[in-house]
Design a protein around this motif. Structure first.
Motif, PDB file in Angstrom:
ATOM      1  N   ASN A 128       0.862  -1.182   0.000  1.00 31.80           N
ATOM      2  CA  ASN A 128       0.000   0.000   0.000  1.00 31.80           C
ATOM      3  C   ASN A 128       0.905   1.241   0.000  1.00 31.80           C
ATOM      4  O   ASN A 128       1.615   1.477   0.976  1.00 31.80           O
ATOM      5  CB  ASN A 128      -0.903  -0.027   1.239  1.00 31.80           C
ATOM      6  CG  ASN A 128      -1.817   1.176   1.322  1.00 31.80           C
ATOM      7  OD1 ASN A 128      -1.564   2.211   0.682  1.00 31.80           O
ATOM      8  ND2 ASN A 128      -2.878   1.060   2.102  1.00 31.80           N
ATOM      9  N   GLY A 132       0.092   4.648   6.453  1.00 33.05           N
ATOM     10  CA  GLY A 132       1.047   5.255   7.388  1.00 33.05           C
ATOM     11  C   GLY A 132       1.570   6.574   6.870  1.00 33.05           C
ATOM     12  O   GLY A 132       0.818   7.455   6.461  1.00 33.05           O
ATOM     13  N   THR A 160      -0.841  -1.534  -4.560  1.00 33.32           N
ATOM     14  CA  THR A 160      -2.268  -1.205  -4.649  1.00 33.32           C
ATOM     15  C   THR A 160      -2.442   0.217  -5.182  1.00 33.32           C
ATOM     16  O   THR A 160      -1.647   1.110  -4.891  1.00 33.32           O
ATOM     17  CB  THR A 160      -2.972  -1.352  -3.288  1.00 33.32           C
ATOM     18  OG1 THR A 160      -2.331  -0.519  -2.337  1.00 33.32           O
ATOM     19  CG2 THR A 160      -2.936  -2.778  -2.795  1.00 33.32           C
ATOM     20  N   ARG A 163      -8.408   2.368  -3.049  1.00 30.67           N
ATOM     21  CA  ARG A 163      -9.071   1.725  -1.906  1.00 30.67           C
ATOM     22  C   ARG A 163      -9.691   0.398  -2.347  1.00 30.67           C
ATOM     23  O   ARG A 163     -10.248   0.294  -3.438  1.00 30.67           O
ATOM     24  CB  ARG A 163     -10.164   2.678  -1.415  1.00 30.67           C
ATOM     25  CG  ARG A 163     -10.665   2.419  -0.053  1.00 30.67           C
ATOM     26  CD  ARG A 163     -11.637   3.517   0.342  1.00 30.67           C
ATOM     27  NE  ARG A 163     -12.609   2.982   1.290  1.00 30.67           N
ATOM     28  CZ  ARG A 163     -12.359   2.771   2.568  1.00 30.67           C
ATOM     29  NH1 ARG A 163     -11.187   3.077   3.061  1.00 30.67           N
ATOM     30  NH2 ARG A 163     -13.279   2.269   3.362  1.00 30.67           N
ATOM     31  N   SER A 185       1.529  -2.771   4.744  1.00 32.61           N
ATOM     32  CA  SER A 185       0.410  -1.831   4.881  1.00 32.61           C
ATOM     33  C   SER A 185       0.132  -1.658   6.366  1.00 32.61           C
ATOM     34  O   SER A 185       0.936  -2.066   7.197  1.00 32.61           O
ATOM     35  CB  SER A 185      -0.801  -2.441   4.159  1.00 32.61           C
ATOM     36  OG  SER A 185      -1.892  -1.578   4.224  1.00 32.61           O
ATOM     37  N   GLY A 186      -1.025  -1.081   6.696  1.00 30.76           N
ATOM     38  CA  GLY A 186      -1.512  -1.115   8.072  1.00 30.76           C
ATOM     39  C   GLY A 186      -2.481  -2.275   8.183  1.00 30.76           C
ATOM     40  O   GLY A 186      -2.531  -3.154   7.315  1.00 30.76           O
ATOM     41  N   ASP A 187      -3.280  -2.263   9.258  1.00 27.65           N
ATOM     42  CA  ASP A 187      -4.242  -3.356   9.446  1.00 27.65           C
ATOM     43  C   ASP A 187      -5.300  -3.372   8.351  1.00 27.65           C
ATOM     44  O   ASP A 187      -5.863  -4.412   8.031  1.00 27.65           O
ATOM     45  CB  ASP A 187      -4.894  -3.230  10.823  1.00 27.65           C
ATOM     46  CG  ASP A 187      -3.878  -3.426  11.931  1.00 27.65           C
ATOM     47  OD1 ASP A 187      -3.097  -4.390  11.845  1.00 27.65           O
ATOM     48  OD2 ASP A 187      -3.836  -2.590  12.849  1.00 27.65           O
ATOM     49  N   GLU A 192      -8.451  -6.110   4.097  1.00 25.15           N
ATOM     50  CA  GLU A 192      -8.862  -6.259   2.695  1.00 25.15           C
ATOM     51  C   GLU A 192      -8.409  -7.619   2.144  1.00 25.15           C
ATOM     52  O   GLU A 192      -9.148  -8.278   1.409  1.00 25.15           O
ATOM     53  CB  GLU A 192      -8.278  -5.130   1.852  1.00 25.15           C
ATOM     54  CG  GLU A 192      -8.951  -3.802   2.115  1.00 25.15           C
ATOM     55  CD  GLU A 192      -8.458  -2.707   1.177  1.00 25.15           C
ATOM     56  OE1 GLU A 192      -7.830  -3.026   0.153  1.00 25.15           O
ATOM     57  OE2 GLU A 192      -8.710  -1.532   1.476  1.00 25.15           O
ATOM     58  N   SER A 218      -0.034   2.921   9.953  1.00 21.31           N
ATOM     59  CA  SER A 218       0.102   3.792  11.117  1.00 21.31           C
ATOM     60  C   SER A 218      -0.084   3.043  12.436  1.00 21.31           C
ATOM     61  O   SER A 218       0.531   3.407  13.438  1.00 21.31           O
ATOM     62  CB  SER A 218      -0.850   4.975  11.026  1.00 21.31           C
ATOM     63  OG  SER A 218      -2.174   4.535  10.960  1.00 21.31           O
ATOM     64  N   ALA A 219      -0.920   2.007  12.473  1.00 23.48           N
ATOM     65  CA  ALA A 219      -1.118   1.302  13.744  1.00 23.48           C
ATOM     66  C   ALA A 219      -0.483  -0.097  13.717  1.00 23.48           C
ATOM     67  O   ALA A 219       0.357  -0.422  14.528  1.00 23.48           O
ATOM     68  CB  ALA A 219      -2.596   1.206  14.057  1.00 23.48           C
ATOM     69  N   CYS A 220      -0.871  -0.935  12.777  1.00 26.85           N
ATOM     70  CA  CYS A 220      -0.247  -2.257  12.591  1.00 26.85           C
ATOM     71  C   CYS A 220      -0.398  -3.158  13.819  1.00 26.85           C
ATOM     72  O   CYS A 220       0.581  -3.724  14.331  1.00 26.85           O
ATOM     73  CB  CYS A 220       1.224  -2.131  12.212  1.00 26.85           C
ATOM     74  SG  CYS A 220       1.474  -1.123  10.740  1.00 26.85           S
ATOM     75  N   ARG A 286      -4.107  11.640  11.499  1.00 23.60           N
ATOM     76  CA  ARG A 286      -3.175  10.563  11.156  1.00 23.60           C
ATOM     77  C   ARG A 286      -1.723  10.978  11.281  1.00 23.60           C
ATOM     78  O   ARG A 286      -0.859  10.177  11.609  1.00 23.60           O
ATOM     79  CB  ARG A 286      -3.423  10.105   9.717  1.00 23.60           C
ATOM     80  CG  ARG A 286      -4.392   8.988   9.649  1.00 23.60           C
ATOM     81  CD  ARG A 286      -4.685   8.556   8.243  1.00 23.60           C
ATOM     82  NE  ARG A 286      -5.844   7.689   8.280  1.00 23.60           N
ATOM     83  CZ  ARG A 286      -5.812   6.430   8.660  1.00 23.60           C
ATOM     84  NH1 ARG A 286      -4.684   5.883   8.987  1.00 23.60           N
ATOM     85  NH2 ARG A 286      -6.910   5.715   8.712  1.00 23.60           N
TER      86      ARG A 286
HETATM   87  N1  LIG Z   1      -3.048   3.618  -3.962  1.00 22.71           N
HETATM   88  C1  LIG Z   1      -3.963   3.900  -3.048  1.00 22.71           C
HETATM   89  N2  LIG Z   1      -4.579   5.097  -3.030  1.00 22.71           N
HETATM   90  C2  LIG Z   1      -5.479   5.402  -2.078  1.00 22.71           C
HETATM   91  N3  LIG Z   1      -5.854   4.564  -1.087  1.00 22.71           N
HETATM   92  C3  LIG Z   1      -5.279   3.350  -1.049  1.00 22.71           C
HETATM   93  C4  LIG Z   1      -4.303   2.950  -2.008  1.00 22.71           C
HETATM   94  N4  LIG Z   1      -3.903   1.704  -1.708  1.00 22.71           N
HETATM   95  C5  LIG Z   1      -4.604   1.324  -0.596  1.00 22.71           C
HETATM   96  N5  LIG Z   1      -5.423   2.316  -0.198  1.00 22.71           N
HETATM   97  C6  LIG Z   1      -6.289   2.375   0.984  1.00 22.71           C
HETATM   98  O1  LIG Z   1      -5.538   2.928   2.076  1.00 22.71           O
HETATM   99  C7  LIG Z   1      -6.293   2.717   3.264  1.00 22.71           C
HETATM  100  C8  LIG Z   1      -5.393   2.703   4.465  1.00 22.71           C
HETATM  101  O2  LIG Z   1      -4.658   1.535   4.515  1.00 22.71           O
HETATM  102  P1  LIG Z   1      -4.219   0.861   5.895  1.00 22.71           P
HETATM  103  O3  LIG Z   1      -5.370   0.788   6.827  1.00 22.71           O
HETATM  104  O4  LIG Z   1      -3.558  -0.411   5.576  1.00 22.71           O
HETATM  105  O5  LIG Z   1      -3.131   1.872   6.447  1.00 22.71           O
HETATM  106  P2  LIG Z   1      -3.154   2.812   7.700  1.00 22.71           P
HETATM  107  O6  LIG Z   1      -4.515   3.352   7.893  1.00 22.71           O
HETATM  108  O7  LIG Z   1      -2.041   3.752   7.584  1.00 22.71           O
HETATM  109  O8  LIG Z   1      -2.751   1.823   8.865  1.00 22.71           O
HETATM  110  P3  LIG Z   1      -3.594   1.275  10.101  1.00 22.71           P
HETATM  111  O9  LIG Z   1      -4.836   0.631   9.569  1.00 22.71           O
HETATM  112  O10 LIG Z   1      -2.670   0.280  10.737  1.00 22.71           O
HETATM  113  O11 LIG Z   1      -3.859   2.466  10.961  1.00 22.71           O
HETATM  114  C9  LIG Z   1      -7.091   1.436   3.002  1.00 22.71           C
HETATM  115  O12 LIG Z   1      -8.456   1.749   3.062  1.00 22.71           O
HETATM  116  C10 LIG Z   1      -6.728   1.064   1.561  1.00 22.71           C
HETATM  117  O13 LIG Z   1      -7.813   0.550   0.830  1.00 22.71           O
END
Ligand SMILES: Nc1ncnc2c1ncn2[C@@H]1O[C@H](COP(=O)(O)OP(=O)(O)OP(=O)(O)O)[C@@H](O)[C@H]1O
Length: 581
Positions: A128, A132, A160, A163, A185-187, A192, A218-220, A286
Motif C-alpha cells: 500500500n 502510514g 495497490t 481503496r 500496509s496497516g491493518d 482487505e 500507522s497502527a499495525c 493521522r
Molecule cells: N493507492 C492507493 N490510493 C489510495 N488509497 C489506497 C491505495 N492503496 C490502498 N489504499 C487504501 O488505504 C487505506 C489505508 O490503509 P491501511 O489501513 O492499511 O493503512 P493505515 O490506515 O495507515 O494503517 P492502520 O490501519 O494500521 O492504521 C485502506 O483503506 C486502503 O484501501
C-alpha cells in the motif's frame, strides 16, 4: 582447530578463513598467521541465517580446479540482546579439496536454519503506497524485497492503486503457486486481503494460505500481536517472519450487516461507541501517528457519551479469573520447556523456531491447537438455528495450507445465515443512563438501566501498541472475546488511559468481559451512532450479527503463537487479580 563442522575457506582479501557451526551459531572467522586470535567477520545464530549458497561445481573439478564461491546471507543483531537487525552478505571461496565437505556443510547449515519450515517461499507481496506515512514503497524496495530475495524467495510484487484494491487482488489472483501473502500496509491492508480471500470460490482453502503483515501503516496491530509493542515496526523481524514464520490458524469474525445483508470478515476487532469515535473520529489526525488513539480516548472519556443498543450474546465463559488462569496456563504451555526468559524479546521467539512448537505439532497432526484448553468444554448450546458453529469450516479446517503447497480445493466460504438467539442467550439493553456502581454485586453481568461507553469484540490481544484490550485471547481458540464497557466515573476511566498496554483494565469492575460464539446488536440510536467499525473501517448500521469462524484463516508467526504480554507471564495457577477501583 578444525572439527567436522568447520570448513577452511579463503576470504575476500586472500587470507585464510574458517566457517564454523556450533551450538546453533554460525561464525565466519579470519585466521591469523602469527598466532593471534581469529577475527569474527560474521557471527550470528542460525535462526537469523537467510541462505547459504555454493556456486555449481565447475566441470574441470579436481585438486587444481577452480575454487567455488560460497555466499552467506544473514540478519545480524546490533548487539547480543538487541532486536535491531541488519542484513549482511559475505562471500568466501572454497578450494577444490574441501568442495564435497562444503556441500554437506551447506546442507547441514540450511537444515539448522530452517528446522520446521521450507526455504525459498513464493511470496505474493502487496504494497500500500499511501498507508502510514506513505513510505511503504520505499521500505519495500530498500528493505523488504532485497531481504526476501536474499533468502531465495520468489517475490510477485503488486502495488495497490486505490481503496479496496488489495481485496480485489486477493479475490482474483491465481494463488496456485503462492506460499505466503505478505501485506506491507496497516491493518486495513490485512483486512482487505482476508476479505478478498473469503470471497473467492475456493475461499476456505485460500484463507489457509498464510498471511504475513509487514508494518508500513500507522497502527499495525497485527504486527504488535506477532512481535510485541516494542517491535511493532521492526520491518526486518516481520520480513524474517515472511521467510521463516510458522503457519498459525486464527479465528475470524463473520459480520453480517443489516439491512444490506453484506457480509465482512474481521480478523481484529468490531467496535461501537467510544472505540469508533477514537478511531474514525480522529482520522484527520493521522499525522500524529498512533497517539491519535490516546487523544480520541481522552476526548471520549470527557464526553462520556453512551452507546445505546440491544445486544444478545451467546456466552460460553464469563468467569474473569478462570479465563485469566487458563490464558496464563496456555501461554506457559506455548512457551514450552525450552524457552527461557519472558515474552519481552521477540528474538527469543525466533529461538523457538529451532524446535517444533506445540502449535506446529498440533497443526501437523491436523487437530488444531487449543482444543481442550479453551472454554469449549463448558460451551452452552450454540443456539444457532441455521447451522452449528464450525460447520462453516471443513472438517480439516485446523490444517493450514502446506507452505509450498497449492490450493486445489474449490470450496467457497458459505454465506453466513442470520443468527437466531435462544432463551439461553444473554440480553443486554444499554439504553439506560446509570453509571456503573462499583459496589454492585453483579460485577461481570449487566444491570438494568446501565449505560455503555463502548462495545469491543476481538480476536487478538492487542488492538494497538498501547492497548492490550483482550489479554486472555488465544489464537484459534474458536471463541470471540467481547468487552461491554459500562459508563463509569471519569476518574476511573482516565486512570486507565495509561494502563491499556498492561491489559489491567480487564479487571475493572465496570468492564463486562465474555467469551462468546456469536452475538447480535440492534441500534437504538441510529442518528446519534450511525457507524460501527470492523477492523478500523467504518460502516453504517441498523443492526448486525457476528459469529466466530473457528480457525478459518492463517497467519505466520515466528514461534507459532502470538507475542506473550506481561499479563500472561505469571506462574500458572497464580494469575494475579487487580483489585477493583
Ligand atoms: N493507492 C492507493 N490510493 C489510495 N488509497 C489506497 C491505495 N492503496 C490502498 N489504499 C487504501 O488505504 C487505506 C489505508 O490503509 P491501511 O489501513 O492499511 O493503512 P493505515 O490506515 O495507515 O494503517 P492502520 O490501519 O494500521 O492504521 C485502506 O483503506 C486502503 O484501501
Amino acid at each position: 582447530m578444525a572439527n567436522k563442522q568447520d570448513i577452511p575457506v579463503i576470504i575476500h582479501n586472500g587470507k585464510r578463513g574458517l566457517l564454523t557451526l556450533e551450538d546453533g551459531r554460525l561464525d565466519v572467522l579470519q585466521l591469523s598467521a602469527d598466532g593471534r586470535p581469529p577475527k569474527h567477520l560474521l557471527s550470528c545464530p542460525v535462526r537469523l541465517l537467510l541462505r547459504a549458497q555454493l556456486s555449481p561445481e565447475p566441470p574441470s573439478a579436481g585438486a587444481n580446479g577452480p575454487k567455488r564461491m560460497l555466499d552467506i546471507h544473514a540478519l545480524v543483531q546490533k548487539s547480543a540482546n538487541s532486536n535491531h537487525l541488519r542484513y549482511t552478505k559475505i562471500r568466501v571461496l572454497v578450494e577444490p579439496a574441501h568442495s564435497v565437505d562444503a556441500e554437506q556443510w551447506v546442507d547441514q547449515l540450511m537444515a539448522a536454519a530452517y528446522p520446521v519450515t521450507k526455504p525459498y517461499r513464493n511470496v505474493l507481496l502487496l504494497i500500500n503506497p499511501v498507508s502510514g506515512k506513505g513510505k511503504g514503497v520505499a521500505i519495500a524496495n530498500h528493505t523488504i524485497i532485497p531481504t526476501l530475495e536474499a533468502a531465495g524467495c520468489k517475490v510477485d510484487v503488486r502495488q495497490t492503486e486505490y481503496r479496496n484494491h488489495a481485496e480485489e487482488i486477493c479475490r482474483d489472483a491465481d494463488l496456485s503457486m503462492v506460499d505466503v501473502i505478505a501485506v506491507a500496509s496497516g491493518d486495513g491492508g490485512c483486512y482487505e486481503a482476508f476479505n478478498g480471500l473469503a470471497m473467492r470460490p475456493d475461499g476456505r482453502k485460500a484463507l489457509r494460505i498464510p498471511l504475513a503483515p509487514l508494518p508500513t501503516g500507522s497502527a499495525c496491530a497485527a504486527c504488535t500481536n506477532l512481535f510485541g509493542p516494542k517491535n511493532t515496526f521492526n520491518v526486518l523481524l516481520a520480513t524474517l517472519n515472511v521467510i521463516k514464520g510458522q503457519p498459525m490458524p486464527i479465528d475470524l469474525q463473520s459480520v453480517v450487516l443489516l439491512p444490506s445483508l453484506e457480509r465482512r470478515v474481521s480478523f481484529l476487532s468490531v467496535a461501537l461507541g467510544l472505540m469508533v469515535d477514537l478511531d474514525i473520529g480522529t482520522e484527520n489526525l493521522r499525522w500524529i501517528g498512533d497517539s491519535r488513539f490516546l487523544y480520541g480516548y481522552l476526548r471520549g472519556i470527557m464526553q462520556n457519551k453512551s452507546c445505546k443498543a440491544r445486544i444478545q450474546l451467546n456466552i460460553v465463559d464469563d468467569d474473569k479469573e478462570k479465563m485469566a488462569r487458563e490464558a496464563v496456563e496456555a501461554a506457559a504451555a506455548d512457551r514450552g520447556p525450552k524457552t527461557v526468559g519472558g515474552g519481552t524479546d521477540p528474538l527469543q521467539l525466533i529461538r523457538g523456531v529451532q524446535t517444533m512448537s506445540v502449535a506446529s505439532q498440533a497443526v501437523a497432526n491436523g487437530d488444531g491447537y487449543g482444543d481442550g484448553l479453551t472454554p469449549s468444554g463448558s460451551r452452552k448450546s450454540s443456539g444457532l438455528s441455521a447451522k452449528p458453529i464450525g460447520s462453516l469450516m471443513p472438517a480439516d479446517a485446523a490444517s493450514p495450507a502446506p507452505v509450498n503447497g497449492a490450493v486445489n480445493d474449490d470450496e467457497r466460504l458459505p454465506l453466513a445465515d442470520l443468527l437466531e438467539p435462544t432463551e439461553a442467550w444473554v440480553t443486554v439493553d444499554s439504553s439506560g443512563s446509570a453509571r456503573h456502581d462499583p459496589q454492585s454485586a453483579t460485577q461481570n453481568a449487566w444491570s438494568e438501566g446501565e449505560a455503555m461507553l463502548f462495545l469491543y469484540s476481538g480476536l487478538m490481544p492487542y488492538v494497538a501498541r498501547d492497548l492490550n484490550q483482550w489479554p486472555v485471547i488465544r489464537a484459534g481458540s474458536g471463541v470471540i472475546d467481547i468487552v461491554l464497557q459500562r459508563c463509569a466515573a471519569r476518574s476511573v476511566m482516565l486512570g486507565q488511559a495509561t494502563e491499556g498496554a498492561s491489559g489491567r483494565p480487564y479487571w475493572l469492575s465496570s468492564q463486562c468481559y465474555y467469551k462468546v460464539l456469536g452475538y447480535t446488536v440492534e441500534n437504538l440510536d441510529k442518528k446519534g451512532q450511525p457507524k460501527l467499525t470492523i477492523d478500523g473501517e467504518g460502516y453504517d448500521w441498523d443492526s448486525f450479527h457476528v459469529e466466530v469462524l473457528p480457525r478459518a484463516a492463517t497467519l505466520l508467526a515466528l514461534d507459532g503463537h502470538y507475542y506473550q504480554a506481561e499479563f500472561l507471564l505469571q506462574a500458572p495457577g497464580a494469575a494475579a487479580t487487580k483489585p477493583d477501583k
